[in-house]
Design a protein around this motif. Structure first.
Motif, PDB file in Angstrom:
ATOM      1  N   SER A   1      33.447  41.111  42.940  1.00  0.00           N
ATOM      2  CA  SER A   1      33.874  39.763  42.549  1.00  0.00           C
ATOM      3  C   SER A   1      32.921  38.714  43.091  1.00  0.00           C
ATOM      4  O   SER A   1      32.730  37.660  42.503  1.00  0.00           O
ATOM      5  CB  SER A   1      35.297  39.492  43.059  1.00  0.00           C
ATOM      6  N   ARG A   2      32.289  39.033  44.216  1.00  0.00           N
ATOM      7  CA  ARG A   2      31.289  38.132  44.796  1.00  0.00           C
ATOM      8  C   ARG A   2      30.417  38.914  45.761  1.00  0.00           C
ATOM      9  O   ARG A   2      30.810  39.979  46.240  1.00  0.00           O
ATOM     10  CB  ARG A   2      31.954  36.954  45.520  1.00  0.00           C
ATOM     11  N   GLY A   3      29.247  38.408  46.018  1.00  0.00           N
ATOM     12  CA  GLY A   3      28.329  39.082  46.916  1.00  0.00           C
ATOM     13  C   GLY A   3      28.721  38.900  48.366  1.00  0.00           C
ATOM     14  O   GLY A   3      29.482  37.998  48.720  1.00  0.00           O
ATOM     15  N   ALA A   4      28.218  39.794  49.212  1.00  0.00           N
ATOM     16  CA  ALA A   4      28.475  39.678  50.641  1.00  0.00           C
ATOM     17  C   ALA A   4      27.600  38.576  51.224  1.00  0.00           C
ATOM     18  O   ALA A   4      26.408  38.496  50.942  1.00  0.00           O
ATOM     19  CB  ALA A   4      28.185  41.012  51.317  1.00  0.00           C
ATOM     20  N   THR A   5      28.197  37.742  52.032  1.00  0.00           N
ATOM     21  CA  THR A   5      27.437  36.646  52.638  1.00  0.00           C
ATOM     22  C   THR A   5      27.246  36.840  54.136  1.00  0.00           C
ATOM     23  O   THR A   5      26.393  36.201  54.737  1.00  0.00           O
ATOM     24  CB  THR A   5      28.162  35.309  52.404  1.00  0.00           C
ATOM     25  N   GLY A   6      28.026  37.709  54.731  1.00  0.00           N
ATOM     26  CA  GLY A   6      27.926  37.950  56.164  1.00  0.00           C
ATOM     27  C   GLY A   6      27.054  39.148  56.466  1.00  0.00           C
ATOM     28  O   GLY A   6      26.281  39.612  55.623  1.00  0.00           O
ATOM     29  N   PRO A   7      27.171  39.689  57.678  1.00  0.00           N
ATOM     30  CA  PRO A   7      26.371  40.859  58.047  1.00  0.00           C
ATOM     31  C   PRO A   7      26.752  42.082  57.233  1.00  0.00           C
ATOM     32  O   PRO A   7      27.898  42.233  56.811  1.00  0.00           O
ATOM     33  CB  PRO A   7      26.696  41.049  59.535  1.00  0.00           C
ATOM     34  N   ALA A   8      25.770  42.954  57.020  1.00  0.00           N
ATOM     35  CA  ALA A   8      25.983  44.166  56.218  1.00  0.00           C
ATOM     36  C   ALA A   8      25.994  45.424  57.072  1.00  0.00           C
ATOM     37  O   ALA A   8      26.759  46.351  56.808  1.00  0.00           O
ATOM     38  CB  ALA A   8      24.905  44.283  55.145  1.00  0.00           C
ATOM     39  N   LEU A   9      25.131  45.477  58.084  1.00  0.00           N
ATOM     40  CA  LEU A   9      25.007  46.690  58.900  1.00  0.00           C
ATOM     41  C   LEU A   9      24.726  46.311  60.342  1.00  0.00           C
ATOM     42  O   LEU A   9      23.656  45.784  60.659  1.00  0.00           O
ATOM     43  CB  LEU A   9      23.884  47.577  58.354  1.00  0.00           C
ATOM     44  N   ASP A  10      25.704  46.526  61.193  1.00  0.00           N
ATOM     45  CA  ASP A  10      25.567  46.258  62.627  1.00  0.00           C
ATOM     46  C   ASP A  10      24.935  44.904  62.924  1.00  0.00           C
ATOM     47  O   ASP A  10      23.978  44.791  63.700  1.00  0.00           O
ATOM     48  CB  ASP A  10      24.775  47.390  63.302  1.00  0.00           C
ATOM     49  N   GLY A  11      25.473  43.895  62.280  1.00  0.00           N
ATOM     50  CA  GLY A  11      25.057  42.528  62.550  1.00  0.00           C
ATOM     51  C   GLY A  11      23.933  42.008  61.691  1.00  0.00           C
ATOM     52  O   GLY A  11      23.675  40.795  61.670  1.00  0.00           O
ATOM     53  N   GLU A  12      23.256  42.888  60.961  1.00  0.00           N
ATOM     54  CA  GLU A  12      22.127  42.470  60.133  1.00  0.00           C
ATOM     55  C   GLU A  12      22.590  42.150  58.714  1.00  0.00           C
ATOM     56  O   GLU A  12      23.346  42.924  58.119  1.00  0.00           O
ATOM     57  CB  GLU A  12      21.065  43.562  60.078  1.00  0.00           C
ATOM     58  N   PRO A  13      22.124  41.023  58.151  1.00  0.00           N
ATOM     59  CA  PRO A  13      22.497  40.691  56.774  1.00  0.00           C
ATOM     60  C   PRO A  13      21.798  41.579  55.759  1.00  0.00           C
ATOM     61  O   PRO A  13      20.824  42.273  56.078  1.00  0.00           O
ATOM     62  CB  PRO A  13      22.043  39.228  56.637  1.00  0.00           C
ATOM     63  N   THR A  14      22.283  41.527  54.538  1.00  0.00           N
ATOM     64  CA  THR A  14      21.759  42.383  53.465  1.00  0.00           C
ATOM     65  C   THR A  14      20.250  42.244  53.308  1.00  0.00           C
ATOM     66  O   THR A  14      19.535  43.256  53.237  1.00  0.00           O
ATOM     67  CB  THR A  14      22.452  42.031  52.137  1.00  0.00           C
ATOM     68  N   ASP A  15      19.753  41.030  53.233  1.00  0.00           N
ATOM     69  CA  ASP A  15      18.317  40.831  53.003  1.00  0.00           C
ATOM     70  C   ASP A  15      17.461  41.446  54.105  1.00  0.00           C
ATOM     71  O   ASP A  15      16.401  42.010  53.839  1.00  0.00           O
ATOM     72  CB  ASP A  15      18.002  39.339  52.868  1.00  0.00           C
ATOM     73  N   SER A  16      17.927  41.346  55.348  1.00  0.00           N
ATOM     74  CA  SER A  16      17.165  41.918  56.459  1.00  0.00           C
ATOM     75  C   SER A  16      17.149  43.442  56.389  1.00  0.00           C
ATOM     76  O   SER A  16      16.123  44.080  56.651  1.00  0.00           O
ATOM     77  CB  SER A  16      17.768  41.468  57.792  1.00  0.00           C
ATOM     78  N   VAL A  17      18.293  44.032  56.033  1.00  0.00           N
ATOM     79  CA  VAL A  17      18.366  45.483  55.904  1.00  0.00           C
ATOM     80  C   VAL A  17      17.435  45.964  54.789  1.00  0.00           C
ATOM     81  O   VAL A  17      16.678  46.931  54.955  1.00  0.00           O
ATOM     82  CB  VAL A  17      19.808  45.949  55.638  1.00  0.00           C
ATOM     83  N   LEU A  18      17.482  45.288  53.653  1.00  0.00           N
ATOM     84  CA  LEU A  18      16.645  45.693  52.522  1.00  0.00           C
ATOM     85  C   LEU A  18      15.163  45.503  52.826  1.00  0.00           C
ATOM     86  O   LEU A  18      14.331  46.343  52.461  1.00  0.00           O
ATOM     87  CB  LEU A  18      17.035  44.906  51.278  1.00  0.00           C
TER      88      LEU A  18
END
Length: 240
Positions: free
Chosen positions: A154-171
Protein backbone atom coordinates in the motif's frame (compact mmCIF):
# COMPACT_ATOMS: atom_id res chain seq x y z
CA UNK A 1 14.62 6.48 -8.25
CA UNK A 2 14.59 4.74 -4.89
CA UNK A 3 12.99 1.33 -4.56
CA UNK A 4 10.16 1.31 -2.00
CA UNK A 5 11.47 -1.92 -0.43
CA UNK A 6 14.41 -4.27 -0.73
CA UNK A 7 12.04 -6.91 -2.05
CA UNK A 8 10.72 -4.64 -4.77
CA UNK A 9 14.30 -4.06 -5.93
CA UNK A 10 15.03 -7.80 -5.94
CA UNK A 11 12.00 -8.71 -8.03
CA UNK A 12 12.44 -5.69 -10.32
CA UNK A 13 15.76 -7.31 -11.30
CA UNK A 14 14.18 -10.61 -12.37
CA UNK A 15 14.48 -11.11 -16.12
CA UNK A 16 12.73 -14.45 -16.58
CA UNK A 17 10.28 -15.46 -13.86
CA UNK A 18 10.33 -19.10 -14.94
CA UNK A 19 14.07 -19.54 -14.42
CA UNK A 20 15.74 -20.54 -11.12
CA UNK A 21 16.29 -17.57 -8.84
CA UNK A 22 17.25 -19.36 -5.63
CA UNK A 23 18.49 -22.94 -5.32
CA UNK A 24 19.13 -24.28 -1.86
CA UNK A 25 21.36 -27.25 -0.99
CA UNK A 26 22.10 -28.80 2.38
CA UNK A 27 24.93 -31.28 2.06
CA UNK A 28 24.23 -32.62 5.55
CA UNK A 29 20.57 -33.49 4.97
CA UNK A 30 20.67 -34.02 1.21
CA UNK A 31 18.05 -31.35 0.53
CA UNK A 32 17.90 -29.63 -2.82
CA UNK A 33 15.13 -27.11 -3.41
CA UNK A 34 14.94 -24.96 -6.53
CA UNK A 35 12.70 -21.90 -6.69
CA UNK A 36 12.01 -19.91 -9.82
CA UNK A 37 11.49 -16.18 -9.57
CA UNK A 38 7.74 -16.79 -9.68
CA UNK A 39 7.82 -19.40 -6.90
CA UNK A 40 10.04 -17.36 -4.59
CA UNK A 41 7.82 -14.37 -5.32
CA UNK A 42 4.73 -16.36 -4.34
CA UNK A 43 6.25 -17.43 -1.02
CA UNK A 44 7.41 -13.89 -0.29
CA UNK A 45 3.93 -12.59 -1.10
CA UNK A 46 2.27 -15.15 1.17
CA UNK A 47 4.64 -14.11 3.96
CA UNK A 48 3.97 -10.40 3.41
CA UNK A 49 0.21 -10.93 3.31
CA UNK A 50 0.40 -12.93 6.55
CA UNK A 51 2.45 -10.26 8.32
CA UNK A 52 0.10 -7.48 7.20
CA UNK A 53 -3.33 -9.11 7.23
CA UNK A 54 -3.03 -11.55 10.10
CA UNK A 55 -0.54 -9.85 12.41
CA UNK A 56 -1.27 -6.25 11.43
CA UNK A 57 2.41 -5.45 10.94
CA UNK A 58 3.85 -2.86 8.60
CA UNK A 59 6.14 0.18 8.55
CA UNK A 60 7.60 1.02 11.96
CA UNK A 61 7.03 -2.54 13.22
CA UNK A 62 9.97 -4.82 13.97
CA UNK A 63 10.35 -8.51 13.11
CA UNK A 64 13.23 -10.56 14.44
CA UNK A 65 14.28 -13.35 12.05
CA UNK A 66 16.35 -15.92 13.93
CA UNK A 67 16.83 -18.65 11.35
CA UNK A 68 19.71 -20.38 9.56
CA UNK A 69 20.36 -20.09 5.85
CA UNK A 70 17.45 -21.77 4.06
CA UNK A 71 15.08 -21.00 1.19
CA UNK A 72 12.28 -20.45 3.72
CA UNK A 73 14.44 -17.88 5.50
CA UNK A 74 14.93 -16.00 2.23
CA UNK A 75 11.17 -15.99 1.57
CA UNK A 76 10.45 -14.75 5.09
CA UNK A 77 13.01 -11.94 4.83
CA UNK A 78 11.64 -10.87 1.46
CA UNK A 79 8.09 -11.02 2.80
CA UNK A 80 8.96 -8.94 5.85
CA UNK A 81 10.66 -6.28 3.72
CA UNK A 82 7.77 -6.27 1.26
CA UNK A 83 5.43 -5.60 4.17
CA UNK A 84 7.60 -2.61 5.02
CA UNK A 85 8.70 -3.92 8.40
CA UNK A 86 12.06 -3.40 10.06
CA UNK A 87 13.91 -6.72 10.04
CA UNK A 88 16.17 -7.40 12.99
CA UNK A 89 18.71 -10.22 13.20
CA UNK A 90 20.12 -11.97 16.28
CA UNK A 91 22.95 -10.05 17.86
CA UNK A 92 21.60 -6.63 16.94
CA UNK A 93 20.79 -4.21 19.72
CA UNK A 94 17.04 -4.34 20.17
CA UNK A 95 14.33 -4.07 22.74
CA UNK A 96 12.40 -7.32 23.01
CA UNK A 97 9.30 -5.37 24.03
CA UNK A 98 9.37 -3.52 20.70
CA UNK A 99 9.21 -6.65 18.58
CA UNK A 100 6.02 -7.24 16.62
CA UNK A 101 6.99 -10.85 15.98
CA UNK A 102 9.82 -13.35 16.07
CA UNK A 103 10.30 -16.01 13.39
CA UNK A 104 12.57 -18.79 14.57
CA UNK A 105 13.12 -22.55 14.49
CA UNK A 106 11.44 -25.12 16.71
CA UNK A 107 14.62 -25.65 18.68
CA UNK A 108 14.97 -21.98 19.57
CA UNK A 109 11.40 -21.27 20.74
CA UNK A 110 12.27 -21.40 24.43
CA UNK A 111 14.51 -18.39 24.04
CA UNK A 112 11.57 -16.15 23.22
CA UNK A 113 9.19 -16.65 26.13
CA UNK A 114 9.10 -12.87 26.60
CA UNK A 115 7.83 -12.15 23.05
CA UNK A 116 4.08 -12.13 22.42
CA UNK A 117 4.07 -13.31 18.79
CA UNK A 118 6.38 -16.25 18.14
CA UNK A 119 6.34 -18.03 14.77
CA UNK A 120 8.19 -21.22 13.92
CA UNK A 121 9.48 -21.95 10.42
CA UNK A 122 9.76 -25.68 9.79
CA UNK A 123 12.76 -25.45 7.43
CA UNK A 124 11.29 -28.51 5.76
CA UNK A 125 12.16 -29.01 2.07
CA UNK A 126 8.46 -29.03 1.19
CA UNK A 127 7.46 -26.40 3.77
CA UNK A 128 5.51 -28.92 5.81
CA UNK A 129 4.33 -27.74 9.21
CA UNK A 130 5.70 -28.36 12.70
CA UNK A 131 3.75 -30.49 15.15
CA UNK A 132 3.47 -30.27 18.95
CA UNK A 133 4.45 -26.65 19.31
CA UNK A 134 3.92 -24.94 22.67
CA UNK A 135 0.60 -23.20 23.24
CA UNK A 136 0.63 -19.72 21.72
CA UNK A 137 3.36 -20.49 19.18
CA UNK A 138 2.31 -20.34 15.51
CA UNK A 139 3.39 -22.81 12.84
CA UNK A 140 4.46 -20.38 10.13
CA UNK A 141 4.24 -22.80 7.20
CA UNK A 142 0.62 -23.69 7.94
CA UNK A 143 -0.35 -20.08 8.64
CA UNK A 144 1.01 -18.59 5.40
CA UNK A 145 -0.41 -21.22 3.04
CA UNK A 146 -3.91 -19.73 3.18
CA UNK A 147 -2.70 -16.28 2.19
CA UNK A 148 -2.56 -14.91 -1.35
CA UNK A 149 0.49 -15.43 -3.53
CA UNK A 150 0.41 -11.90 -4.92
CA UNK A 151 1.25 -8.78 -2.93
CA UNK A 152 0.88 -5.08 -3.67
CA UNK A 153 2.34 -2.80 -1.01
CA UNK A 154 0.00 0.00 0.00
CA UNK A 155 3.01 2.25 0.56
CA UNK A 156 6.76 2.04 0.64
CA UNK A 157 8.81 1.63 3.78
CA UNK A 158 10.14 4.92 5.08
CA UNK A 159 11.95 3.74 8.20
CA UNK A 160 14.83 1.32 8.71
CA UNK A 161 14.80 -1.93 6.75
CA UNK A 162 17.58 -4.05 8.28
CA UNK A 163 19.09 -3.54 11.72
CA UNK A 164 18.71 0.20 11.63
CA UNK A 165 19.74 0.73 8.01
CA UNK A 166 17.24 2.21 5.54
CA UNK A 167 16.35 0.52 2.26
CA UNK A 168 18.58 2.72 0.09
CA UNK A 169 21.63 2.08 2.26
CA UNK A 170 21.07 -1.68 2.22
CA UNK A 171 20.64 -1.72 -1.56
CA UNK A 172 23.70 0.47 -2.10
CA UNK A 173 25.82 -1.81 0.09
CA UNK A 174 24.45 -4.90 -1.68
CA UNK A 175 25.24 -3.54 -5.14
CA UNK A 176 28.72 -2.58 -3.96
CA UNK A 177 29.28 -6.10 -2.64
CA UNK A 178 28.09 -7.59 -5.93
CA UNK A 179 30.53 -5.42 -7.85
CA UNK A 180 33.38 -6.42 -5.54
CA UNK A 181 32.61 -10.11 -6.07
CA UNK A 182 32.21 -9.73 -9.83
CA UNK A 183 28.51 -10.63 -9.83
CA UNK A 184 26.54 -9.29 -12.77
CA UNK A 185 23.10 -9.85 -14.26
CA UNK A 186 22.61 -13.43 -15.38
CA UNK A 187 25.47 -14.89 -13.32
CA UNK A 188 24.79 -18.24 -11.67
CA UNK A 189 26.44 -17.78 -8.27
CA UNK A 190 27.30 -20.82 -6.15
CA UNK A 191 28.11 -19.89 -2.56
CA UNK A 192 28.84 -21.54 0.76
CA UNK A 193 29.08 -18.18 2.49
CA UNK A 194 26.83 -17.67 5.51
CA UNK A 195 24.02 -15.12 5.63
CA UNK A 196 22.86 -14.78 9.23
CA UNK A 197 24.50 -11.56 10.40
CA UNK A 198 23.55 -8.20 8.90
CA UNK A 199 26.56 -7.75 6.63
CA UNK A 200 26.30 -11.38 5.51
CA UNK A 201 22.64 -11.05 4.53
CA UNK A 202 23.45 -7.92 2.52
CA UNK A 203 26.54 -9.29 0.76
CA UNK A 204 25.69 -12.97 0.38
CA UNK A 205 21.92 -13.01 -0.13
CA UNK A 206 20.65 -9.61 -1.25
CA UNK A 207 23.65 -8.70 -3.40
CA UNK A 208 23.35 -11.44 -6.05
CA UNK A 209 19.57 -11.15 -6.25
CA UNK A 210 19.39 -7.38 -6.53
CA UNK A 211 21.69 -7.26 -9.56
CA UNK A 212 19.74 -9.92 -11.45
CA UNK A 213 21.90 -12.95 -10.72
CA UNK A 214 20.60 -16.33 -9.58
CA UNK A 215 21.85 -17.81 -6.33
CA UNK A 216 22.80 -21.39 -5.46
CA UNK A 217 23.41 -21.41 -1.73
CA UNK A 218 24.89 -24.42 0.06
CA UNK A 219 24.63 -25.17 3.78
CA UNK A 220 27.13 -27.53 5.42
CA UNK A 221 29.09 -27.48 2.19
CA UNK A 222 31.25 -30.48 1.37
CA UNK A 223 34.36 -29.13 -0.32
CA UNK A 224 34.88 -32.37 -2.23
CA UNK A 225 31.49 -31.97 -3.92
CA UNK A 226 31.54 -28.27 -4.78
CA UNK A 227 33.40 -28.48 -8.10
CA UNK A 228 30.99 -31.12 -9.38
CA UNK A 229 28.03 -29.14 -8.07
CA UNK A 230 29.24 -26.02 -9.87
CA UNK A 231 29.34 -28.00 -13.12
CA UNK A 232 25.91 -29.55 -12.54
CA UNK A 233 24.34 -26.20 -11.77
CA UNK A 234 26.27 -24.39 -14.50
CA UNK A 235 27.55 -21.88 -12.00
CA UNK A 236 29.68 -19.13 -13.48
CA UNK A 237 31.05 -18.01 -10.13
CA UNK A 238 31.80 -19.88 -6.89
CA UNK A 239 32.19 -17.94 -3.65
CA UNK A 240 33.49 -19.47 -0.41
Amino acid sequence: MSAPTITSAVFDAVGDWSQPLLTYYDHASGERTELSGATLGNWAAKSANFFVDELGLGPDDEILVDLPEHWQTAAILLGAWWAGTHVRLPGSHLERSALGAVVTSAGAVSGYDDVDEVLVASLDPFAMGVRDLPVGVTDFASAVRVHGDQYSPSRGATGPALDGEPTDSVLSAARGAAETDGIVRGTRVLTTRPWRATEQVVANLVAPLVVGASLITVSHGDETRLAGLADTERAGLTLR
